[in-house]
Structures are given as C-alpha cells and as structure tokens.
Design a protein around this motif. Structure first.
Motif, PDB file in Angstrom:
ATOM      1  N   GLN A  22       0.826  -1.203   0.000  1.00  0.00           N
ATOM      2  CA  GLN A  22       0.000   0.000   0.000  1.00  0.00           C
ATOM      3  C   GLN A  22       0.859   1.252   0.000  1.00  0.00           C
ATOM      4  N   ILE A  23       1.964   1.211   0.728  1.00  0.00           N
ATOM      5  CA  ILE A  23       2.885   2.353   0.735  1.00  0.00           C
ATOM      6  C   ILE A  23       3.490   2.559  -0.652  1.00  0.00           C
ATOM      7  N   LEU A  24       3.845   1.461  -1.323  1.00  0.00           N
ATOM      8  CA  LEU A  24       4.400   1.582  -2.671  1.00  0.00           C
ATOM      9  C   LEU A  24       3.362   2.138  -3.645  1.00  0.00           C
ATOM     10  N   GLU A  25       2.105   1.728  -3.486  1.00  0.00           N
ATOM     11  CA  GLU A  25       1.039   2.274  -4.333  1.00  0.00           C
ATOM     12  C   GLU A  25       0.914   3.785  -4.115  1.00  0.00           C
ATOM     13  N   GLN A  26       0.973   4.202  -2.863  1.00  0.00           N
ATOM     14  CA  GLN A  26       0.884   5.634  -2.559  1.00  0.00           C
ATOM     15  C   GLN A  26       2.088   6.391  -3.118  1.00  0.00           C
ATOM     16  N   LEU A  27       3.257   5.762  -3.067  1.00  0.00           N
ATOM     17  CA  LEU A  27       4.462   6.369  -3.628  1.00  0.00           C
ATOM     18  C   LEU A  27       4.290   6.603  -5.123  1.00  0.00           C
ATOM     19  N   VAL A  28       3.810   5.577  -5.830  1.00  0.00           N
ATOM     20  CA  VAL A  28       3.625   5.703  -7.273  1.00  0.00           C
ATOM     21  C   VAL A  28       2.584   6.774  -7.591  1.00  0.00           C
ATOM     22  N   ASP A  29       1.498   6.785  -6.837  1.00  0.00           N
ATOM     23  CA  ASP A  29       0.456   7.791  -7.080  1.00  0.00           C
ATOM     24  C   ASP A  29       1.000   9.200  -6.896  1.00  0.00           C
ATOM     25  N   ALA A  30       1.905   9.370  -5.941  1.00  0.00           N
ATOM     26  CA  ALA A  30       2.467  10.699  -5.691  1.00  0.00           C
ATOM     27  C   ALA A  30       3.510  11.093  -6.728  1.00  0.00           C
ATOM     28  N   ASP A  31       4.256  10.112  -7.230  1.00  0.00           N
ATOM     29  CA  ASP A  31       5.369  10.401  -8.134  1.00  0.00           C
ATOM     30  C   ASP A  31       4.962  10.479  -9.605  1.00  0.00           C
ATOM     31  N   VAL A  32       3.942   9.733  -9.975  1.00  0.00           N
ATOM     32  CA  VAL A  32       3.615   9.588 -11.399  1.00  0.00           C
ATOM     33  C   VAL A  32       2.438  10.483 -11.756  1.00  0.00           C
ATOM     34  N   ARG A  33       2.656  11.330 -12.722  1.00  0.00           N
ATOM     35  CA  ARG A  33       1.607  12.196 -13.247  1.00  0.00           C
ATOM     36  C   ARG A  33       1.438  11.902 -14.732  1.00  0.00           C
ATOM     37  N   SER A  34       0.210  11.733 -15.156  1.00  0.00           N
ATOM     38  CA  SER A  34      -0.051  11.489 -16.573  1.00  0.00           C
ATOM     39  C   SER A  34      -1.145  12.434 -17.046  1.00  0.00           C
ATOM     40  N   PRO A  35      -0.975  13.034 -18.225  1.00  0.00           N
ATOM     41  CA  PRO A  35      -1.968  13.991 -18.734  1.00  0.00           C
ATOM     42  C   PRO A  35      -3.275  13.316 -19.094  1.00  0.00           C
ATOM     43  N   GLN A  36      -4.379  14.014 -18.880  1.00  0.00           N
ATOM     44  CA  GLN A  36      -5.691  13.517 -19.264  1.00  0.00           C
ATOM     45  C   GLN A  36      -5.928  13.816 -20.748  1.00  0.00           C
ATOM     46  N   PRO A  37      -6.617  12.920 -21.449  1.00  0.00           N
ATOM     47  CA  PRO A  37      -6.839  13.128 -22.892  1.00  0.00           C
ATOM     48  C   PRO A  37      -7.705  14.348 -23.164  1.00  0.00           C
ATOM     49  N   GLN A  38      -7.359  15.076 -24.209  1.00  0.00           N
ATOM     50  CA  GLN A  38      -8.127  16.233 -24.622  1.00  0.00           C
ATOM     51  C   GLN A  38      -9.193  15.820 -25.641  1.00  0.00           C
ATOM     52  N   GLU A  39     -10.164  16.706 -25.853  1.00  0.00           N
ATOM     53  CA  GLU A  39     -11.275  16.392 -26.732  1.00  0.00           C
ATOM     54  C   GLU A  39     -10.807  16.048 -28.144  1.00  0.00           C
ATOM     55  N   ALA A  40      -9.868  16.823 -28.671  1.00  0.00           N
ATOM     56  CA  ALA A  40      -9.383  16.571 -30.027  1.00  0.00           C
ATOM     57  C   ALA A  40      -8.717  15.205 -30.128  1.00  0.00           C
ATOM     58  N   GLU A  41      -8.009  14.805 -29.076  1.00  0.00           N
ATOM     59  CA  GLU A  41      -7.359  13.492 -29.072  1.00  0.00           C
ATOM     60  C   GLU A  41      -8.404  12.382 -29.080  1.00  0.00           C
ATOM     61  N   CYS A  42      -9.478  12.557 -28.301  1.00  0.00           N
ATOM     62  CA  CYS A  42     -10.558  11.561 -28.276  1.00  0.00           C
ATOM     63  C   CYS A  42     -11.222  11.448 -29.649  1.00  0.00           C
ATOM     64  N   GLN A  43     -11.433  12.573 -30.309  1.00  0.00           N
ATOM     65  CA  GLN A  43     -12.064  12.556 -31.620  1.00  0.00           C
ATOM     66  C   GLN A  43     -11.177  11.862 -32.650  1.00  0.00           C
ATOM     67  N   ARG A  44      -9.889  12.141 -32.608  1.00  0.00           N
ATOM     68  CA  ARG A  44      -8.965  11.487 -33.546  1.00  0.00           C
ATOM     69  C   ARG A  44      -8.959   9.978 -33.330  1.00  0.00           C
ATOM     70  N   TYR A  45      -8.991   9.573 -32.077  1.00  0.00           N
ATOM     71  CA  TYR A  45      -8.988   8.137 -31.793  1.00  0.00           C
ATOM     72  C   TYR A  45     -10.247   7.493 -32.343  1.00  0.00           C
ATOM     73  N   HIS A  46     -11.378   8.153 -32.170  1.00  0.00           N
ATOM     74  CA  HIS A  46     -12.636   7.602 -32.663  1.00  0.00           C
ATOM     75  C   HIS A  46     -12.611   7.467 -34.179  1.00  0.00           C
ATOM     76  N   GLN A  47     -12.091   8.474 -34.858  1.00  0.00           N
ATOM     77  CA  GLN A  47     -12.032   8.417 -36.312  1.00  0.00           C
ATOM     78  C   GLN A  47     -11.143   7.275 -36.799  1.00  0.00           C
ATOM     79  N   ALA A  48     -10.065   7.018 -36.088  1.00  0.00           N
ATOM     80  CA  ALA A  48      -9.116   5.980 -36.513  1.00  0.00           C
ATOM     81  C   ALA A  48      -9.536   4.578 -36.087  1.00  0.00           C
TER      82      ALA A  48
END
Length: 289
Positions: A92-118
């Motif tokens: 659980q401590i390692l999970e909390q460590l990863v949650d604190a250290d790792v940041r990932s961007p949320q998908p934008q609308e244009a990215e979602c639309q491109r994915y749908h088209q492809a």
C-alpha cells in the motif's frame, strides 16, 4: 504490481485452447539455476534459485520501488542481502508512492475525436462472426520456424482455387491442436470479446478483413500459436455515435497515458540503479509525455 491486461482463456467461445496448450510466451514453471540478479547489491533471489524471467522482472520492479520508498523515508532501512517479501502494508505504501510520483496527462477532446475516427470499428456493437480455425500450437521446446512452415503449407493448400469444400474440416481434424478439431475447427459464433486479443484484432479490427468471408490469406499469430482462420458467416453490427462512446474513449486513452507514465517512471528508477544479471528498460532522463 501486475499491470498485464487480462485476456480470453482460449481462441474463441467454443474453444478450450487456454487449458489445452501452453501460451507461446509462457515461461517455464518453477525455478532454474543461473547467476544471481541484484539491484544496488540486493539479491532478488537466493543463489542457484533464479526464477523465470517474468517473475524475476516483477521482483525487480517491486525492489526498485521498495528502495525508492526507503530513500524517501516511507519504509525503514533494510540490512538484508536478499530482497524482502512485501506484505500488504508495504504494498500500500508503494502504491501511494507511485500515485504521488507519477503524473499522466488527461486526454483532450481533439485526441478523443482522432482516436474515434481511426478506430471506429472497435466500438461496433452486435457484430459477430461464424469462424473455424486450425491451431498450430507453440509450446515449450517447439521448433517455431518449422511449425510456421508447416502452417504456411496448409494455408497455401486451403487458399488454392482447387481446394475442395471439405478440405478445411479434414485438415482441422488432422492437424489442429485445438479441442475444436473434433468439430472441424468450428468455433461457432464469436464476437470481439469472445476470443484472444490477437484473433479479435485480425478478425474485427483490421480493415482489410472486416468485410471478408473465406479463409484469411495470412496466418494469425496469437499467444497460442499460429492459426489458419476461415470466416464462414458474418453478422454486421451497428456503430454508435462519437457522443455515445466519448467517455469510454477518454477512459481508454487515460489508461494508456497512465501506462506510458508508469513505464517511464520505472525506466527512470532502473536507469538510476545498478543492475546485475537482469535486463530492464532503463532511461537516464525524463521523457516528454
């Protein structure tokens, strides 16, 4: 932490390949002798008891995180020479460590639309195929090259213009390593979620095969081996609108972004560590998301 995706237990809804044949990439069970793998001088296993490579990598990633947590004062220092077993509190401590250290961007609308088209076909609802196959199973010790040649020879025969109508079922009975061989290789009606991901990709998500009925012109490679696949019948599904699948796409892209960020994070930890007798993806500088 195991991030491997779940998969079907067999080739299709009527198939028991998951229990009939070992996956092509399955590691041998048990332990084997070999050099002792270490991370910053801490052994990942006892001498002479080297685990299979998949398990060894899991231990390595857990030890990289444990050492990171110790460096940050989240876990106590450890004086042993072999990596300790981690209990639930430590995990659980390692999970909390990863949650604190790792940041990932949320998908934008244009990215979602491109994915749908492809990948619009990926979201089709109600599609199904009546399929039969011949499985050339890859198991430990198999000569994969010779097996592929054998499979290609059978495929060439079945795609020849003079191939008689009953030949597929006959070859399935004679050659297939799937339990469906007793039914001429017939998997019945299957949808994208009823078969191994590699088969789903070839049958449902590859544009050149989406309207095809008959024997596929190439072998399909899956975790079970090589497949000759014939589509007997096809039920066309319906494609929902972008608005109807937008949230699903956003969740999918967010998961992919998270997976990339986690991979980068672990590569950075590996790049900062001294590794002996184990190979891990390693990086020495942050990568752009």
């Amino acid at each position: 932490m195991n991030t491997a995706p779940s998969s079907s237990s067999g080739c299709g809804s009527g198939c028991g390949c998951g229990s009939a044949a070992a996956p092509a990439d399955a590691a041998a069970a048990g332990t084997r002798s070999g050099p002792t793998a270490t991370i910053n001088g801490v052994a990942l296993h006892l001498p002479g008891q080297r685990p299979a490579e998949d398990e060894l990598r899991e231990r390595a990633y857990a030890e990289l995180l444990r050492q990171r947590a110790v460096a940050q004062g989240l876990l106590p220092a450890y004086a042993g020479s072999v990596a300790p077993e981690l209990g639930e509190p430590e995990r659980q401590i390692l999970e909390q460590l990863v949650d604190a250290d790792v940041r990932s961007p949320q998908p934008q609308e244009a990215e979602c639309q491109r994915y749908h088209q492809a990948h619009a076909a990926q979201f089709t609802v109600g599609q199904a195929l009546h399929v039969r196959h011949i499985l050339f199973a890859v198991t430990p010790g198999t000569n994969v090259q010779a097996l592929a040649v054998h499979a290609e020879k059978a495929l060439l025969e079945l795609t020849h213009a003079d191939s008689p109508p009953g030949r597929f079922a006959q070859l399935a009975t004679e050659l297939s390593n799937c339990p469906t061989s007793t039914q001429g290789g017939d998997l019945g009606w299957i949808g994208p979620d009823d078969c191994a991901p590699e088969l789903a990709q070839a049958l449902f998500h590859t544009q050149q095969h989406q309207a095809r009925v008959g024997v596929l012109p190439r072998l399909v490679h899956s975790r079970f081996g090589f497949h000759i696949v014939e589509v007997l019948e096809r039920r066309e599904g319906t494609q929902p609108t972008y608005a109807e699948v937008r949230e699903r796409i956003a969740r999918l892209l967010a998961m992919q972004s998270r997976a990339r960020a986690l991979h980068q994070y672990m590569a950075l930890l590996a790049g900062e560590a001294t590794l002996e007798h184990i190979a891990l993806d390693a990086a020495d500088s942050p990568l752009v998301q």
